[in-house]
Design an enzyme around this catalytic site. Structure first.
Site, PDB file in Angstrom:
ATOM      1  N   TYR A  92      44.851  -3.460  20.178  1.00  0.00           N
ATOM      2  CA  TYR A  92      44.712  -2.028  19.850  1.00  0.00           C
ATOM      3  C   TYR A  92      43.396  -1.458  20.354  1.00  0.00           C
ATOM      4  O   TYR A  92      43.122  -0.292  20.148  1.00  0.00           O
ATOM      5  CB  TYR A  92      44.884  -1.779  18.343  1.00  0.00           C
ATOM      6  CG  TYR A  92      44.026  -2.659  17.453  1.00  0.00           C
ATOM      7  CD1 TYR A  92      42.683  -2.363  17.251  1.00  0.00           C
ATOM      8  CD2 TYR A  92      44.559  -3.774  16.817  1.00  0.00           C
ATOM      9  CE1 TYR A  92      41.897  -3.164  16.450  1.00  0.00           C
ATOM     10  CE2 TYR A  92      43.782  -4.576  16.007  1.00  0.00           C
ATOM     11  CZ  TYR A  92      42.448  -4.272  15.827  1.00  0.00           C
ATOM     12  OH  TYR A  92      41.674  -5.079  15.036  1.00  0.00           O
ATOM     13  N   LYS A  93      42.561  -2.287  20.977  1.00  0.00           N
ATOM     14  CA  LYS A  93      41.282  -1.805  21.514  1.00  0.00           C
ATOM     15  C   LYS A  93      41.521  -1.346  22.956  1.00  0.00           C
ATOM     16  O   LYS A  93      42.167  -0.325  23.171  1.00  0.00           O
ATOM     17  CB  LYS A  93      40.221  -2.900  21.354  1.00  0.00           C
ATOM     18  CG  LYS A  93      39.949  -3.145  19.860  1.00  0.00           C
ATOM     19  CD  LYS A  93      39.013  -4.274  19.543  1.00  0.00           C
ATOM     20  CE  LYS A  93      38.764  -4.319  18.035  1.00  0.00           C
ATOM     21  NZ  LYS A  93      38.138  -5.560  17.577  1.00  0.00           N
ATOM     22  N   PHE A 103      31.868 -11.536  14.683  1.00  0.00           N
ATOM     23  CA  PHE A 103      32.580 -10.548  13.867  1.00  0.00           C
ATOM     24  C   PHE A 103      32.887 -11.155  12.485  1.00  0.00           C
ATOM     25  O   PHE A 103      33.191 -12.343  12.375  1.00  0.00           O
ATOM     26  CB  PHE A 103      33.880 -10.190  14.603  1.00  0.00           C
ATOM     27  CG  PHE A 103      34.600  -9.004  14.043  1.00  0.00           C
ATOM     28  CD1 PHE A 103      34.192  -7.713  14.341  1.00  0.00           C
ATOM     29  CD2 PHE A 103      35.700  -9.178  13.224  1.00  0.00           C
ATOM     30  CE1 PHE A 103      34.866  -6.620  13.822  1.00  0.00           C
ATOM     31  CE2 PHE A 103      36.383  -8.089  12.705  1.00  0.00           C
ATOM     32  CZ  PHE A 103      35.960  -6.801  13.011  1.00  0.00           C
ATOM     33  N   ARG A 114      27.627   2.996  18.125  1.00  0.00           N
ATOM     34  CA  ARG A 114      28.318   2.352  19.256  1.00  0.00           C
ATOM     35  C   ARG A 114      29.014   3.398  20.108  1.00  0.00           C
ATOM     36  O   ARG A 114      29.812   4.201  19.621  1.00  0.00           O
ATOM     37  CB  ARG A 114      29.361   1.340  18.762  1.00  0.00           C
ATOM     38  CG  ARG A 114      28.764   0.053  18.256  1.00  0.00           C
ATOM     39  CD  ARG A 114      29.816  -1.047  18.154  1.00  0.00           C
ATOM     40  NE  ARG A 114      31.073  -0.595  17.566  1.00  0.00           N
ATOM     41  CZ  ARG A 114      32.142  -1.368  17.401  1.00  0.00           C
ATOM     42  NH1 ARG A 114      32.120  -2.626  17.804  1.00  0.00           N
ATOM     43  NH2 ARG A 114      33.237  -0.899  16.859  1.00  0.00           N
ATOM     44  N   ASP A 173      37.189 -15.553  21.230  1.00  0.00           N
ATOM     45  CA  ASP A 173      37.663 -14.274  20.707  1.00  0.00           C
ATOM     46  C   ASP A 173      37.458 -13.240  21.811  1.00  0.00           C
ATOM     47  O   ASP A 173      36.315 -12.963  22.208  1.00  0.00           O
ATOM     48  CB  ASP A 173      36.866 -13.922  19.439  1.00  0.00           C
ATOM     49  CG  ASP A 173      37.354 -12.627  18.787  1.00  0.00           C
ATOM     50  OD1 ASP A 173      37.805 -11.729  19.519  1.00  0.00           O
ATOM     51  OD2 ASP A 173      37.239 -12.514  17.549  1.00  0.00           O
TER      52      ASP A 173
HETATM   53  C1  PLP Z   1      38.302  -5.982  16.240  1.00  0.00           C
HETATM   54  C2  PLP Z   1      37.962  -7.436  16.096  1.00  0.00           C
HETATM   55  C3  PLP Z   1      38.702  -8.274  15.260  1.00  0.00           C
HETATM   56  C4  PLP Z   1      39.796  -7.680  14.401  1.00  0.00           C
HETATM   57  O1  PLP Z   1      40.666  -8.574  13.829  1.00  0.00           O
HETATM   58  P1  PLP Z   1      41.982  -7.986  13.112  1.00  0.00           P
HETATM   59  O2  PLP Z   1      42.656  -9.149  12.552  1.00  0.00           O
HETATM   60  O3  PLP Z   1      42.759  -7.243  14.149  1.00  0.00           O
HETATM   61  O4  PLP Z   1      41.528  -7.023  12.067  1.00  0.00           O
HETATM   62  C5  PLP Z   1      38.386  -9.621  15.252  1.00  0.00           C
HETATM   63  N1  PLP Z   1      37.371 -10.111  16.006  1.00  0.00           N
HETATM   64  C6  PLP Z   1      36.615  -9.307  16.796  1.00  0.00           C
HETATM   65  C7  PLP Z   1      35.510  -9.874  17.625  1.00  0.00           C
HETATM   66  C8  PLP Z   1      36.877  -7.952  16.850  1.00  0.00           C
HETATM   67  O5  PLP Z   1      36.134  -7.161  17.610  1.00  0.00           O
END
Ligand code: PLP
Length: 425
Positions: A245-246, A143, A394, A220
């Site tokens: 939040y996911k 990401f 997705r 992660d």
């Molecule tokens: C959604 C996501 C993030 C988001 O990070 P935020 O700090 O909440 O914006 C980070 N890493 C991965 C792999 C994600 O899917």
């Protein structure tokens, strides 16, 4: 389309519809869908892997919090409950979703900030033990935030990034990681479920490979927490960070959680040295000394309002069990792949996620050059997937709130939108 084609398509649809209703009828988690706001509408939600639906219980919880706790307890709330909440909810995430014994998980800042704090702390610990360890290993398909923050840490600490090239369809394999780690590796940062393809990494094996090379590893868990079982203790994780939040439905911008193995906690010093992570918060002493245990990873005042809603999803996960949630998730993605092959394959769309369920997380990515326009068209029709370059639609299937019928309805809408956009182009 000839009549024969038409009737063949009709009978295929009838078969898929029968399959969807049989799967819904046999689904032991089907009643959990009613626990979410909006589940009674015809809107199709394929983005629970980006922002989960709100639990109905959270609507009341948030109002009651403002009225009774914030409203009546006022600042007494900190002593009575709120100071402890990041640790209590952290332990519930640990127990229900990531296989962590109590005392190792805390809810804190955003994922980005927690990753920054902990990857940097791990880098410093590894290079203090052995100054030759100056590399942070990360894959090119990770990401963006993960890739960007390691570049910053390497620049700040005089280290360097070691990039792992990956085939997006197969993710970071044992061979690829083995080739990238060695005596100069300080820390490895990987995603358990890849945000684009949905590839599910073999976290136990990859952790062992990092450890055999003498490195620390940070996982992660954004796309796994609440959807794919994780065994942080059993798989010997060092550090993990994940979104709430996911699949944990904490609401937009709800704070992330961090896991740090008990054996490591007091070896790590994180860079944002604020009063809430200090040994004695209210001593307000002249200099910083970190608290022992997980509190040292906090910096400032915990975002209490943001961590309220996730408690309602944690109750659902505790009730359903993460293994049953994974079983439903696998059934949903299997069904989505089957429907996509039948309806979208003939239009030239391909499944860009692993076809083997054991290598796939909770979402399925469908690839076609016009998917960006398809997504825009679907959003205007209350069918909500999301789009990731290049050409990836997705389909996020949230096991507690997505039904098989919803999945079929949504993919039929994708089929119509794809026909419309392909002929428009
Ligand atoms: C959604 C996501 C993030 C988001 O990070 P935020 O700090 O909440 O914006 C980070 N890493 C991965 C792999 C994600 O899917």
């Amino acid at each position: 389309m000839t009549n024969t084609d038409g009737s063949r398509a009709g009978s295929m649809l009838a078969e898929l519809a029968a399959a969807a209703s049989a799967l819904d009828a046999a689904d032991p988690l089907r009643h959990h869908r009613d626990a979410f706001v909006g589940a009674e509408t015809s809107l199709v939600y394929f983005d629970g892997n980006s922002l989960g639906r709100p639990p109905r219980a959270s609507v009341d919880r948030l109002a009651a919090f403002a009225r009774d706790e914030w409203g009546q307890r006022l600042i007494r709330g900190w002593d009575e409950e709120w100071m402890q909440l990041p640790f209590d909810i952290g332990d519930r995430i640990g127990g229900a979703a990531i296989g962590a014994a109590p005392g190792q998980t805390v809810v804190g800042d955003s994922t980005t900030v927690l990753l920054y704090k902990l990857v940097r702390a791990a880098f410093d610990a590894a290079s203090a033990d052995d100054p030759a360890r100056v590399e942070i290993v990360v894959d090119r398909d990770n990401f963006p935030t993960d890739r960007y923050l390691v570049e910053g840490i390497a620049a700040e600490r005089g280290g360097r990034v070691r990039w792992v090239d990956v085939d997006v369809a197969s993710g970071v394999t044992a061979e690829a990681l083995s080739a990238a780690v060695g005596p100069t590796t300080a820390v490895v940062l990987l995603s358990h479920v890849a945000y684009r393809s949905g590839y599910l990494a073999d976290a136990a094996t990859l952790t062992r490979i990092a450890h055999e090379a003498g490195a620390l590893i940070v996982w992660d868990l954004c796309h796994s927490a609440g959807s794919v079982p994780v065994q942080a203790d059993e798989w010997d994780f060092d550090i993990a960070v994940g979104c709430t939040y996911k699949y944990l439905n904490g609401g937009p911008g709800s704070p992330a959680f961090a896991y740090v193995a008990a054996r490591l906690q007091d070896r790590l010093v994180q860079p944002i040295q604020g009063w809430m992570g200090a040994a004695d918060v209210f001593a307000m002493g002249p200099t910083y000394a970190p608290a022992s245990g997980m509190r040292r990873f906090l910096s400032g005042t915990p975002p209490i309002v943001g961590m309220l809603a996730m408690q309602d999803t944690l109750s659902l996960i505790e009730d359903a069990g993460i293994d049953a949630i994974r079983a439903k998730s696998v059934a949903l993605t299997e069904f989505a792949v089957r429907v996509s092959d039948a309806l979208l394959g003939p239009l030239g769309a391909t499944v860009a996620s692993p076809r083997t369920a054991a290598e796939r997380g909770g979402h399925v990515t469908l690839s076609h050059p016009v998917m960006r326009a398809v997504t825009a068209r679907l959003w205007s029709e209350d069918v909500i997937p999301d789009y990731r370059d290049p050409g990836g639609l997705r389909i996020g299937l949230s096991p507690l709130s997505t039904s098989f019928a919803e999945t079929l309805d949504g993919l039929r809408a994708v089929e119509s939108a794809l026909r419309a956009e392909a002929s428009a182009g």
